[in-house]
Design an enzyme around this catalytic site. Structure first.
Site: not given
Ligand code: NAD
Ligand code: UD1
Length: 334
Positions: A32-33, A124, A148, A152
Site C-alpha cells: 500500500n506504499l 522478529s 509491536y 508479531k
C-alpha cells in the site's frame, strides 16, 4: 505459478524480490506504499532486468486480495506487509493490531478462498522479549515487551492454529534479528523516515552531518565494553533466507520457526568503530542513559536454519557498514 510478496516495496521485501527474481522465480508484488514508494519497484526491475505485476493495495482489503489472486496464478505468499515501529506501537497499539494481526488474518482468509496454503511470515526476535538465554534458540520462551512484538506473536499464533486445523498449510515463521545494510548496487536499501530509532540509520544520519552525534544508550551493561550487543545481519543474506524457507516448504515441511541471524553479537561501540574504519569517516558519539525496554545482549543461535534450511549468513559486518553508507550516499538520503 507465482509467489505473492506482500510489502514487497519495503526494505526487506524489495531485497527478497531481487533474490527471488535472480533465482528464476515468478513474483507478484503488492504494497500500500504506506512506508515505501514506487521507486523501489522500479529499482528491483532495474537490478534484475525482470518485469512483474505490482498492485498498490492493502492487505486489509479483501476485494483487492481476491482480484490479485484471481488475476495471477499464486501458489505461495511471502508476507512482509506490516508496521514496525516499536515507539509508534506504544502510542497506537490498536493501529498495530489492525494492520499486523487483522491484516495477517485477512490475508490468510483470502489465501483459503483461493486454495493457496503456503506462507513464509516475517516475524522478529522481538517476540522473545528479554531473552531467557543467549544465544537465543527457537524454543526459548516468547514474552514480547511492546505492542509491536505482541502483534508479531499473535500473527504467529494465527498461522500455528491454521496449521493445527488443516495440515495442508505449509508455514515458515522467520524470526529476524537486526537486518542492516543494502543491496550492493546501492539502488535499494532502508530509507529512514523522520528521526530513526534504530542504530544503523541513526549512524548514517550523523555521518552525513544531519544529526549531531550518536547517543550510545548505556555503557554499563554486563557486556565486554558495557554497550548493548545485537546480532546484525546483512539484508541480502536475510533476503536469501526466504528463498531457502520457500524451498523447504515446497519439499514438504509443513511448519517451522527459524531464527535468522549470524550468531555473532556486536556492541554499539564495535558498530561505530567498524563504520568509521570501513568508510573512513568519523562518527561522533556520546554516552547517554539506557533506553527503556533495551536488553544487554540479544543474538541468535541460527544453527537450526543452517541444519534445516541450508541457510547461513555470509556477509561480514564490514560489508554491512560499507553497503549502508554506499546506499545513503547514492540516494542522497540526507
Ligand atoms: P518496511 O516498512 O520497509 O516494509 C513493510 C512494507 O509493507 C512497506 O513497504 C509498507 O508500505 C507495506 N505495508 C504496511 N502495511 C501494509 C498494508 N496494510 N498493506 C499493504 N502493504 C503494507 O519494513 P521492513 O523492515 O521491510 O519489514 C518487513 C517486515 O519484517 C515487517 O513485517 C516487519 O515487522 C518485519 N521485521 C522487520 C525488522 C527490521 O528490523 N526491519 C525486524 C524484524 C521483523
Ligand atoms: C529495536 C526494537 C525491537 C525491534 C528492532 C528492529 C526497542 C527497545 N527495540 O531493537 O523491538 O524489533 O529494533 O526494528 O526499540 N542504540 C543506541 N543509540 C541509538 C539507537 C540504538 O545506542 O540511537 C543501541 C541500542 O540501545 C541497542 C543497539 O543500538 O543496544 C541496537 O538498537 P536498535 O537498532 O534499535 O535495535 P534493537 O534494540 O535490537
Amino acid at each position: 505459478m507465482a509467489v505473492l510478496i506482500t510489502g514487497g516495496a519495503g526494505y526487506i521485501g524489495s531485497h527478497t524480490c531481487v533474490e527471488l527474481l535472480e533465482a528464476g522465480e515468478k513474483i507478484v508484488v503488492m504494497d500500500n506504499l504506506s512506508n515505501s514508494s514506487h521507486n523501489s519497484i522500479d529499482a528491483i526491475k532495474k537490478i534484475t532486468a525482470r518485469d512483474f505485476p505490482f498492485y498498490e493495495a492493502d492487505i486489509l482489503d479483501s476485494d483487492a486480495l481476491d482480484r490479485i489472486f484471481s488475476e495471477n496464478g499464486i501458489d505461495s505468499v511471502i508476507h512482509f506487509a506490516g508496521l514496525k515501529s516499536v515507539a509508534e506501537s506504544v502510542r497506537e497499539p490498536l493501529k498495530y493490531h489492525r494492520n499486523n494481526v487483522i491484516g495477517t488474518q485477512t490475508l490468510c482468509e483470502a489465501m483459503l478462498r483461493h486454495n493457496c496454503k503456503t506462507i513464509v511470515f516475517s516475524s522478529s526476535a522481538t517476540v522473545y522479549g528479554v531473552p531467557e538465554k543467549v544465544p537465543v534458540t527457537e524454543d526459548c520462551q516468547t514474552a514480547p515487551t511492546n505492542p509491536y512484538g505482541k502483534t508479531k506473536l499473535e500473527a504467529e499464533e494465527i498461522l500455528r492454529r491454521l496449521h493445527d486445523e488443516d495440515i495442508e498449510w505449509k508455514i515458515a515463521v522467520l524470526r529476524y534479528f537486526n537486518p542492516i545494510g543494502a543491496h550492493a548496487s546501492g539502488l535499494i536499501g532502508e530509507k529512514p523516515t523522520g528521526i530513526p530509532n534504530n542504530l544503523m540509520p541513526y549512524v548514517c544520519l550523523v555521518t552525513a552531518g544531519k544529526l549531531d552525534e550518536v547517543r550510545v544508550f548505556g555503557n554499563d551493561y554486563p557486556t565486554p565494553d558495557g554497550t548493548g550487543v545485537r546480532d546484525y545481519v546483512h539484508i541480502s543474506d536475510l533476503a536469501k533466507a526466504h528463498l531457502c524457507a520457500m524451498r523447504k516448504l515446497r519439499e514438504g515441511t509443513d511448519f517451522g520457526v527459524w531464527n535468522i541471524g549470524t550468531g555473532k553479537g556486536y556492541s554499539v561501540l564495535e558498530i561505530i568503530k567498524a563504520f568509521e574504519r570501513v568508510n573512513k569517516i568519523a562518527v561522533p558519539y556520546s554516552i547517554a542513559e539506557r533506553r527503556d525496554g533495551d536488553v544487554a545482549e540479544c543474538y541468535a543461535d541460527p544453527s537450526k536454519a543452517y541444519r534445516e534450511l541450508g541457510w547461513k549468513a555470509e556477509k561480514s559486518i564490514d560489508e554491512m557498514c560499507a553497503d549502508c553508507w554506499n546506499y545513503s550516499k547514492n540516494n542522497k538520503l540526507f
